[in-house]
Design a protein around this motif. Structure first.
Motif, PDB file in Angstrom:
ATOM      1  N   ALA A  63      19.406 106.063  -2.065  1.00  8.49           N
ATOM      2  CA  ALA A  63      19.743 107.276  -3.034  1.00  8.49           C
ATOM      3  C   ALA A  63      18.385 107.304  -3.930  1.00  8.49           C
ATOM      4  CB  ALA A  63      20.825 106.922  -3.922  1.00  8.49           C
ATOM      5  N   ILE A  64      18.205 108.717  -4.230  1.00 11.46           N
ATOM      6  CA  ILE A  64      17.002 109.108  -5.044  1.00 11.46           C
ATOM      7  C   ILE A  64      17.364 109.583  -6.084  1.00 11.46           C
ATOM      8  CG2 ILE A  64      14.726 110.419  -4.734  1.00 11.46           C
ATOM      9  CD1 ILE A  64      14.982 110.361  -1.777  1.00 11.46           C
ATOM     10  N   TRP A  65      16.814 109.592  -7.349  1.00 12.18           N
ATOM     11  CA  TRP A  65      17.221 109.814  -8.347  1.00 12.18           C
ATOM     12  C   TRP A  65      16.004 110.828  -9.308  1.00 12.18           C
ATOM     13  CZ3 TRP A  65      22.168 108.769  -9.421  1.00 12.18           C
ATOM     14  CH2 TRP A  65      22.668 107.368  -8.601  1.00 12.18           C
ATOM     15  N   PRO A  66      16.497 111.918 -10.124  1.00 14.16           N
ATOM     16  CA  PRO A  66      17.892 112.480 -10.343  1.00 14.16           C
ATOM     17  C   PRO A  66      18.600 113.096  -8.817  1.00 14.16           C
ATOM     18  CG  PRO A  66      16.051 113.839 -11.406  1.00 14.16           C
ATOM     19  CD  PRO A  66      15.465 112.517 -10.588  1.00 14.16           C
ATOM     20  N   ARG A  67      19.457 113.253  -8.999  1.00 13.49           N
ATOM     21  CA  ARG A  67      20.286 113.936  -7.865  1.00 13.49           C
ATOM     22  C   ARG A  67      21.497 114.643  -7.985  1.00 13.49           C
ATOM     23  NH1 ARG A  67      17.906 115.073  -4.911  1.00 13.49           N
ATOM     24  NH2 ARG A  67      17.006 113.378  -4.141  1.00 13.49           N
ATOM     25  N   THR A  68      21.792 115.635  -7.369  1.00 11.01           N
ATOM     26  CA  THR A  68      23.090 116.366  -7.561  1.00 11.01           C
ATOM     27  C   THR A  68      23.878 115.682  -6.418  1.00 11.01           C
ATOM     28  OG1 THR A  68      22.026 118.366  -8.471  1.00 11.01           O
ATOM     29  CG2 THR A  68      24.301 118.588  -7.122  1.00 11.01           C
TER      30      THR A  68
END
Length: 331
Positions: A63-68
């Motif tokens: 997971a990569i942030w920020p993310r929808t």
């Protein structure tokens, strides 16, 4: 002149510490312009999967942030190649909501080869429920060697969404389908053949399953739950059979290696997060005929399970708590 915002999306700025801390922001957005080879989908409905919530809790390693967040969706193409404009589409992808922005938003930018035409027989809301369950079920059955007629498939957790999808796909292929469900002897979904269901709490479950297959065992044991059914699934397999695993409660389970190899058994792990939106579109294209002829069916969505974007945090908590409803957001 700058365009006014004409849509909204959810944004997770970082992982939540726990379920109560889930509080995705709602941000106004303009309709994006697609880069070459891409299209913009106006999302009309987007399901909430357990993996979406796990990503929000920081449990997805890529997971990569920020993310929808969000993987599954149905909507209409509003920008991109002329041949796709105005076309209703559906889809999913293991990259969506994890390594690239996902579907819990009004607009979704996708490669053109990730587009798949929604079957006319399926409503927008119901189409948004198909992605993860059917892709996961199809991938497991495909890799396990589902042929159809003459085969037996046992689905452990048959009334869950992946379980129902696996039962539908196996039955459509012509296989005999047996279900296992905790505290139940009734199948809750559609199938094009009868599905006999055994109670997963019965201590004699493995023997009952063998007797139900006239002592031969099953060609495929599709285990949607994992460790609680692991032993029974192995014991119920025919020689050369395969247990498919997509989830678990306990991470480690002991098993008899000698009996395993002497019966030529196989174990197969399936993680649909490994399939991109483009790969998933190919699978959905192959399933279109089944939804159109009625041998496959999307999951029902009623008023109580169709929620606005403002109630996303509530929707995430429902899914994390194990809701049997297919929760869908309407961006």
């Amino acid at each position: 002149m700058k365009q006014q915002a004409n849509g909204r999306k959810l944004v997770l700025t970082g992982k939540a510490a726990n379920a109560e801390a889930l509080a995705p922001q709602i941000v106004d957005v303009e309709r994006p312009e697609p880069p070459p080879g891409h299209a913009v989908v106006e999302v009309k409905a987007a399901a909430v999967n357990p993996s979406d919530v796990k990503a929000a809790l920081g449990l997805m390693p890529h997971a990569i942030w920020p993310r929808t967040p969000g993987r599954d969706y149905a909507g209409t193409v509003v920008a991109g190649p002329a041949a796709w404009l105005g076309v209703d589409v559906w889809g999913t992808g293991g990259d969506l909501g994890v390594s690239r922005d996902g579907t819990h938003a009004r607009y979704l930018v996708l490669p053109v080869d990730a587009l798949s035409r929604k079957p006319q027989s399926v409503s927008i809301a119901a189409a948004a429920t198909v992605g993860v369950p059917f892709i996961t079920a199809n991938e497991g059955l495909r890799r396990a060697g589902l042929v159809g007629r003459g085969q037996t498939v046992i689905v452990f957790g048959v009334n869950g969404k992946v379980g129902q999808a696996a039962a539908q796909l196996a039955a459509r292929a012509g296989a005999s389908v047996i279900g296992v469900e905790r505290d139940s002897r009734a199948y809750a979904g559609l199938a094009s053949c009868p599905v006999r269901v055994f109670d997963g709490k019965d201590p004699g479950l493995a023997q009952q399953l063998l007797e139900a297959t006239n002592g031969r065992g099953a060609d495929i044991a599709y285990n949607t739950v994992g460790s609680p059914y692991f032993d029974a699934a192995l014991a119920s397999l025919a020689i050369g059979g395969t247990q498919v695993l997509i989830s678990t409660i306990e991470r480690s389970v002991p098993f008899d290696i000698l009996a395993f190899y002497r019966r030529n058994l196989q174990m197969l792990g399936v993680d649909s997060l490994k399939l991109t939106a483009s790969q998933c579109a190919e699978v959905l294209n192959g399933l279109l005929a089944g939804f159109d002829d009625g041998s496959l069916r999307a999951f029902d969505v009623d008023g109580s399970s169709l929620l606005p974007l403002e109630r996303a945090a509530e929707a995430y908590r429902k899914v994390l708590a194990g809701s049997m409803e297919r929760i869908v957001l309407g961006p």
